[in-house]
Design an enzyme around this catalytic site. Sequence first.
Site, short mmCIF file in Angstrom:
data_model
loop_
_atom_site.label_atom_id
_atom_site.label_comp_id
_atom_site.label_asym_id
_atom_site.label_seq_id
_atom_site.Cartn_x
_atom_site.Cartn_y
_atom_site.Cartn_z
N GLY A 53 1.32 -1.43 0.62
CA GLY A 53 0.77 -2.40 1.56
C GLY A 53 -0.21 -1.74 2.51
O GLY A 53 -0.80 -0.70 2.19
N CYS A 54 -0.39 -2.32 3.68
CA CYS A 54 -1.31 -1.77 4.67
C CYS A 54 -0.98 -0.31 4.95
O CYS A 54 0.16 0.03 5.26
CB CYS A 54 -1.23 -2.57 5.97
N PHE A 55 -1.97 0.56 4.82
CA PHE A 55 -1.67 1.99 4.94
C PHE A 55 -1.29 2.43 6.34
O PHE A 55 -0.74 3.52 6.53
CB PHE A 55 -2.80 2.87 4.40
#
Length: 226
Positions: A53-55
Amino acid sequence: MRWRHAIAAAALALGASACQQPLLAAEKAVEAPAAKRAAKEGSGLKTAIFAGGCFWGVEGVFSHVRGVTSAVSGYHGGTERQAHYKLVSSGITDHAEAVRITYDPKVVRYDQLLRIFFSVVTDPTQLDRQGPDVGAHYRSAIVPLSTEQNAVAKAYLAQLRSVDLWDKPIVTRIERAQAFYPAETYHQDFMLKNPRHRYIVRWDAPKVKALKALYPGAYSARFQPD
């Protein structure tokens, strides 16, 4: 890093794009079992890549793991020419938002990193999305960088599929290692620099709290910057 001005400019530019989606309920942590197959990687620092997902959150969690010496946000699975935030977040590239981790296997083994990944970083049942973020660039993926990592990852996925931890099937992929391109400066150490950012507060800070609660021996209060 000269990040203050970069962050301010980026916040205006990003708008409601990746890692900025409407806020829903935070994800729940799951205490995954210890791996039956322990990694045997010898001495010396090792590298691993995870996409979940969002890093910002992936980097944030692993930056609080004892034995991790560096966690770099970036793009994996596409071309260098397209490895830029605006293109990746548009969904037109083959990249995944990913994090490259450097760690000391004498302190934390690869199988232990996998356990943390599945427990508090990613929901392995979500296909081409994580939480509020939708698209193949948010896919949940493991990228082994050695024969040993590949064997451990396959064994652990098989182990997880044999237990009843989630209501849906595991869709996390094992992907072939390709080039990793570090993300723009303003994305690096984002949680450390922006602890009050609404996305961090809602989605990522709870993951770090879960890490501390579930695996206090692996948790480090100090954020390890890249």
